[in-house]
Design a protein around this motif. Structure first.
Motif, PDB file in Angstrom:
ATOM      1  N   LEU A 124       0.820  -1.217   0.000  1.00 15.99           N
ATOM      2  CA  LEU A 124       0.000   0.000   0.000  1.00 15.99           C
ATOM      3  C   LEU A 124       0.851   1.263   0.000  1.00 15.99           C
ATOM      4  O   LEU A 124       0.362   2.348   0.317  1.00 15.99           O
ATOM      5  N   ASP A 125       2.110   1.108  -0.374  1.00 20.14           N
ATOM      6  CA  ASP A 125       3.047   2.243  -0.419  1.00 20.14           C
ATOM      7  C   ASP A 125       3.130   2.982   0.919  1.00 20.14           C
ATOM      8  O   ASP A 125       3.189   4.218   0.974  1.00 20.14           O
ATOM      9  N   MET A 126       3.105   2.210   2.007  1.00 21.20           N
ATOM     10  CA  MET A 126       3.176   2.805   3.341  1.00 21.20           C
ATOM     11  C   MET A 126       4.351   2.234   4.133  1.00 21.20           C
ATOM     12  O   MET A 126       4.407   2.366   5.357  1.00 21.20           O
ATOM     13  N   GLY A 127       5.283   1.622   3.412  1.00 21.25           N
ATOM     14  CA  GLY A 127       6.391   0.921   4.057  1.00 21.25           C
ATOM     15  C   GLY A 127       7.230   1.789   4.977  1.00 21.25           C
ATOM     16  O   GLY A 127       7.760   1.312   5.978  1.00 21.25           O
ATOM     17  N   GLU A 128       7.319   3.076   4.665  1.00 18.63           N
ATOM     18  CA  GLU A 128       8.189   3.975   5.447  1.00 18.63           C
ATOM     19  C   GLU A 128       7.463   4.607   6.636  1.00 18.63           C
ATOM     20  O   GLU A 128       8.063   5.346   7.397  1.00 18.63           O
ATOM     21  N   HIS A 141      -3.932   8.220   4.139  1.00 22.37           N
ATOM     22  CA  HIS A 141      -2.954   7.269   4.661  1.00 22.37           C
ATOM     23  C   HIS A 141      -3.543   6.441   5.818  1.00 22.37           C
ATOM     24  O   HIS A 141      -3.244   5.266   5.968  1.00 22.37           O
ATOM     25  N   ARG A 142      -4.409   7.075   6.609  1.00 19.92           N
ATOM     26  CA  ARG A 142      -5.090   6.300   7.670  1.00 19.92           C
ATOM     27  C   ARG A 142      -5.932   5.193   7.048  1.00 19.92           C
ATOM     28  O   ARG A 142      -5.984   4.075   7.544  1.00 19.92           O
ATOM     29  N   ARG A 143      -6.586   5.536   5.932  1.00 20.06           N
ATOM     30  CA  ARG A 143      -7.411   4.530   5.260  1.00 20.06           C
ATOM     31  C   ARG A 143      -6.557   3.378   4.730  1.00 20.06           C
ATOM     32  O   ARG A 143      -6.958   2.229   4.741  1.00 20.06           O
ATOM     33  N   ARG A 144      -5.365   3.717   4.269  1.00 13.58           N
ATOM     34  CA  ARG A 144      -4.465   2.647   3.787  1.00 13.58           C
ATOM     35  C   ARG A 144      -4.065   1.726   4.934  1.00 13.58           C
ATOM     36  O   ARG A 144      -3.931   0.522   4.747  1.00 13.58           O
ATOM     37  N   VAL A 145      -3.862   2.303   6.124  1.00 14.77           N
ATOM     38  CA  VAL A 145      -3.516   1.458   7.270  1.00 14.77           C
ATOM     39  C   VAL A 145      -4.698   0.523   7.587  1.00 14.77           C
ATOM     40  O   VAL A 145      -4.510  -0.657   7.906  1.00 14.77           O
ATOM     41  N   GLU A 146      -5.903   1.060   7.468  1.00  9.50           N
ATOM     42  CA  GLU A 146      -7.080   0.210   7.728  1.00  9.50           C
ATOM     43  C   GLU A 146      -7.168  -0.912   6.701  1.00  9.50           C
ATOM     44  O   GLU A 146      -7.559  -2.030   7.014  1.00  9.50           O
TER      45      GLU A 146
END
Ligand code: ATP
Length: 243
Positions: A124-128, A141-146
């Protein structure tokens, strides 16, 4: 016929007088992306609440990967990843802490969970962003974490209730694209509830719901053709104005 990821048969539910949804039936095949499209008050959240077993329907049947939700709820729900309409992350924990907590609820061991969290965040391109507190992230970005959270137990079916509500257009596009990508590359079946036509891709299957009833069900092309419309926007307005 291969087993459905989700099968809904004759489902009705009301909050008192009358039905919020009435006699709803449809199935989603393995790896199929289905958009549940309906205006506000159509019955999407009610249906979603029945599928996720927040409510129990007095009538009708729901099966997840061939497992009857009423008879074997734990087993059926284990096949399902869920993103609710309202965000439910702990804002004061980091991304990784939130995800570890949910992995432990699914009985995933600490080391395995760490690998799965890395994999889901990368996807989800949130690796960093794993060490940041959720409070520091923007809405998209919060939605991507969900979404990452919903993937940790490797579900066969993802159900999302208007997951882009409140996001700006670029953030919405990012989420829609990521979920389509999961469907394409992981073979995950998806039920995506929305009232926004631009979130439905031309190759998606679309189920149009209004006032608790299904008005159309098929590929976007089929649904347009059946309603002699040039595009889904026209079809949608034509259908809901007829009711
Ligand atoms: P939205 O896009 O606004 O979330 P929706 O398609 O999810 O709409 P639902 O929230 O399922 O629609 O609502 C379907 C119907 O049930 C509406 O008429 C709504 O007013 C009614 N309804 C929903 N929740 C309740 C409740 N808790 N009590 C009474 N009626 C309710």
């Amino acid at each position: 016929m291969t087993e459905s990821a989700l099968e809904i048969d004759g489902l009705s539910y009301g909050y008192g007088r009358g039905f919020a949804i009435e006699d709803i039936s449809f199935r989603i095949g393995q790896g199929e992306f289905t958009a549940l499209l309906g205006p506000n008050g159509a019955g999407k959240t009610t249906l979603f609440s029945l599928i996720t077993r927040l409510f129990e329907a007095p009538r009708g049947k729901i099966s997840v990967c061939g497992i009857n939700l009423r008879e074997r709820p734990t087993k059926a729900l284990a096949h399902m990843g869920v993103v609710f309409q309202q965000p439910t992350l702990d804002l004061d924990l980091t991304v990784r802490q939130n995800l570890h907590y949910f992995a432990s609820l699914h009985g995933i061991g600490r080391r395995d969970a760490a690998d799965r969290i890395d994999e889901a965040l990368e996807r989800l391109d949130m690796g960093e962003r794993d060490k940041e507190k959720v409070r520091q992230l923007n809405g998209g970005h919060r939605r991507r974490v969900e979404l990452a959270r919903a993937l940790l137990h490797r579900p066969d079916l993802l159900v999302l209730d208007e997951p882009t509500v409140g996001l700006d257009v670029p953030a919405r596009r990012g989420i829609v694209e990521h979920v389509h990508d999961l469907c394409r590359t992981q073979g995950m079946a998806v039920l995506w509830a929305t009232h926004l036509i631009d979130e439905v891709y031309p190759d998606d299957r679309v189920v149009v719901i209004h006032k608790g009833h299904i008005l159309a069900d098929g590929s976007v092309a089929e649904v347009n053709q059946n309603n002699s419309s040039a595009n889904l926007t026209q079809t949608f307005h034509r259908l809901i104005n007829q009711v």
